[in-house]
Design a protein around this motif. Structure first.
Motif, PDB file in Angstrom:
ATOM      1  N   GLY A 134       0.813  -1.205   0.000  1.00  0.00           N
ATOM      2  CA  GLY A 134       0.000   0.000   0.000  1.00  0.00           C
ATOM      3  C   GLY A 134       0.849   1.257   0.000  1.00  0.00           C
ATOM      4  N   THR A 135       0.208   2.392  -0.227  1.00  0.00           N
ATOM      5  CA  THR A 135       0.933   3.655  -0.215  1.00  0.00           C
ATOM      6  C   THR A 135       1.417   4.041   1.181  1.00  0.00           C
ATOM      7  N   ASP A 136       0.949   3.324   2.202  1.00  0.00           N
ATOM      8  CA  ASP A 136       1.441   3.527   3.562  1.00  0.00           C
ATOM      9  C   ASP A 136       2.530   2.524   3.929  1.00  0.00           C
ATOM     10  N   GLY A 137       2.896   1.653   2.972  1.00  0.00           N
ATOM     11  CA  GLY A 137       3.923   0.658   3.241  1.00  0.00           C
ATOM     12  C   GLY A 137       3.408  -0.615   3.873  1.00  0.00           C
ATOM     13  N   HIS A 138       2.079  -0.796   3.908  1.00  0.00           N
ATOM     14  CA  HIS A 138       1.567  -2.056   4.475  1.00  0.00           C
ATOM     15  C   HIS A 138       1.692  -3.167   3.441  1.00  0.00           C
ATOM     16  N   THR A 139       1.719  -4.388   3.925  1.00  0.00           N
ATOM     17  CA  THR A 139       1.621  -5.556   3.067  1.00  0.00           C
ATOM     18  C   THR A 139       0.789  -6.585   3.803  1.00  0.00           C
ATOM     19  N   ALA A 140       0.085  -7.456   3.044  1.00  0.00           N
ATOM     20  CA  ALA A 140      -0.959  -8.294   3.646  1.00  0.00           C
ATOM     21  C   ALA A 140      -1.865  -7.352   4.452  1.00  0.00           C
ATOM     22  N   SER A 141      -2.222  -7.713   5.687  1.00  0.00           N
ATOM     23  CA  SER A 141      -2.957  -6.764   6.537  1.00  0.00           C
ATOM     24  C   SER A 141      -2.089  -6.369   7.724  1.00  0.00           C
ATOM     25  N   LEU A 142      -0.838  -6.077   7.418  1.00  0.00           N
ATOM     26  CA  LEU A 142       0.124  -5.600   8.408  1.00  0.00           C
ATOM     27  C   LEU A 142       0.308  -4.107   8.162  1.00  0.00           C
ATOM     28  N   PHE A 143      -0.425  -3.295   8.942  1.00  0.00           N
ATOM     29  CA  PHE A 143      -0.506  -1.858   8.710  1.00  0.00           C
ATOM     30  C   PHE A 143       0.345  -1.081   9.707  1.00  0.00           C
ATOM     31  N   PRO A 144       1.001  -0.018   9.266  1.00  0.00           N
ATOM     32  CA  PRO A 144       1.855   0.740  10.184  1.00  0.00           C
ATOM     33  C   PRO A 144       1.092   1.448  11.295  1.00  0.00           C
ATOM     34  N   ASP A 145      -0.202   1.748  11.080  1.00  0.00           N
ATOM     35  CA  ASP A 145      -0.960   2.443  12.125  1.00  0.00           C
ATOM     36  C   ASP A 145      -1.670   1.486  13.074  1.00  0.00           C
ATOM     37  N   ASP A 146      -1.453   0.204  12.899  1.00  0.00           N
ATOM     38  CA  ASP A 146      -2.020  -0.775  13.838  1.00  0.00           C
ATOM     39  C   ASP A 146      -1.264  -0.659  15.167  1.00  0.00           C
ATOM     40  N   PRO A 147      -1.959  -0.410  16.261  1.00  0.00           N
ATOM     41  CA  PRO A 147      -1.259  -0.284  17.549  1.00  0.00           C
ATOM     42  C   PRO A 147      -0.511  -1.552  17.963  1.00  0.00           C
ATOM     43  N   ASN A 148      -0.857  -2.678  17.352  1.00  0.00           N
ATOM     44  CA  ASN A 148      -0.200  -3.945  17.681  1.00  0.00           C
ATOM     45  C   ASN A 148       0.764  -4.406  16.585  1.00  0.00           C
ATOM     46  N   ILE A 149       1.195  -3.480  15.713  1.00  0.00           N
ATOM     47  CA  ILE A 149       1.980  -3.901  14.563  1.00  0.00           C
ATOM     48  C   ILE A 149       3.313  -4.535  14.956  1.00  0.00           C
ATOM     49  N   GLU A 150       3.971  -4.038  15.966  1.00  0.00           N
ATOM     50  CA  GLU A 150       5.258  -4.627  16.348  1.00  0.00           C
ATOM     51  C   GLU A 150       5.077  -6.065  16.811  1.00  0.00           C
ATOM     52  N   ALA A 151       4.030  -6.304  17.599  1.00  0.00           N
ATOM     53  CA  ALA A 151       3.750  -7.671  18.048  1.00  0.00           C
ATOM     54  C   ALA A 151       3.374  -8.557  16.874  1.00  0.00           C
TER      55      ALA A 151
END
Length: 229
Positions: A134-151
């Protein structure tokens, strides 16, 4: 560890991608008698899917799995499973086995574990993983604005649930632990905006800033990009 490929048109990119996936699946079938294909959703891969669906090999021993899914029924326009049924699992590919990441009978809190147990039974390494960006750099459903993205990026589980603020629907996603347990990864993206994001994500840095970086900045699996304006 990636090979950058730039094409003069989106059709040429789709043709090259379909040919490479077809070759990977054919090789897997010849060597191991079966093949597993993980594919992304979205509009970018549709042309490649339609080309791939008509390729003549034994699709009955191929298992197709979405890289991620919105938590909606298959007849919902937002469903990746529905899109794959319409655009990939047709013609020769209609014989393929399909593993859905959505199950209406599983409660939300238990979904990742229940679906993950099915994903865990897939043969490994996965023969080919196709991802988008995505234009936000996500791939699959791994989004940078997800509060749990690091986990999510560090998870040892096959699947995680996600509901980032930028997305209206709950999602389920395969984790890097699964996506990187593969023989080949293809990354398909179009347009100058995504090319600029790709350039940033290719640079070493925080994986959570651009989750696609977890694919690009690794040495486990060869990655080929398929890009056109």
């Amino acid at each position: 560890m990636f090979l950058q490929q730039f094409f003069d048109s989106r059709t040429l990119a789709a043709e090259a991608l379909a040919a490479d996936i077809g070759a990977a699946l054919t090789s897997a079938i010849e060597k191991r008698g079966e093949a597993t294909l993980v594919v992304s959703g979205g509009s970018s891969p549709l042309e490649a899917f339609r080309l791939l669906s008509k390729m003549d090999f034994d699709w009955s021993v191929v298992t197709v799995v979405p890289s991620d899914e919105r938590w909606v029924d298959i007849d919902d326009p937002a469903s990746n499973a529905g899109m794959l049924q319409r655009d990939l699992l047709q013609w020769s590919a209609s014989a393929a086995r399909f593993l859905s990441l959505y199950d209406a009978d599983v409660a939300g809190a238990d979904a990742a574990q229940a679906i993950g147990s099915r994903v865990a039974r897939l043969p490994r390494p996965i023969d080919y993983v196709l991802l988008g960006m995505g234009t936000d750099g996500h791939t699959a459903s791994l989004f940078p604005d997800d509060p749990n993205i690091e986990a999510a990026l560090a998870s040892k589980e096959p699947c995680v649930m996600a509901r980032p603020p930028s997305q209206p629907l709950q999602r389920i996603s395969l984790t890097p632990r699964v996506l990187l347990d593969s023989r080949q990864i293809g990354l398909l993206f179009f347009g100058q905006e995504k090319a600029d994001v790709f350039a940033q994500a290719s640079i070493a840095g925080d994986l959570a800033e651009y989750p696609v970086r977890s694919v690009l900045r690794q040495e486990m699996v060869p990655v080929s990009t398929y890009f056109a304006l």
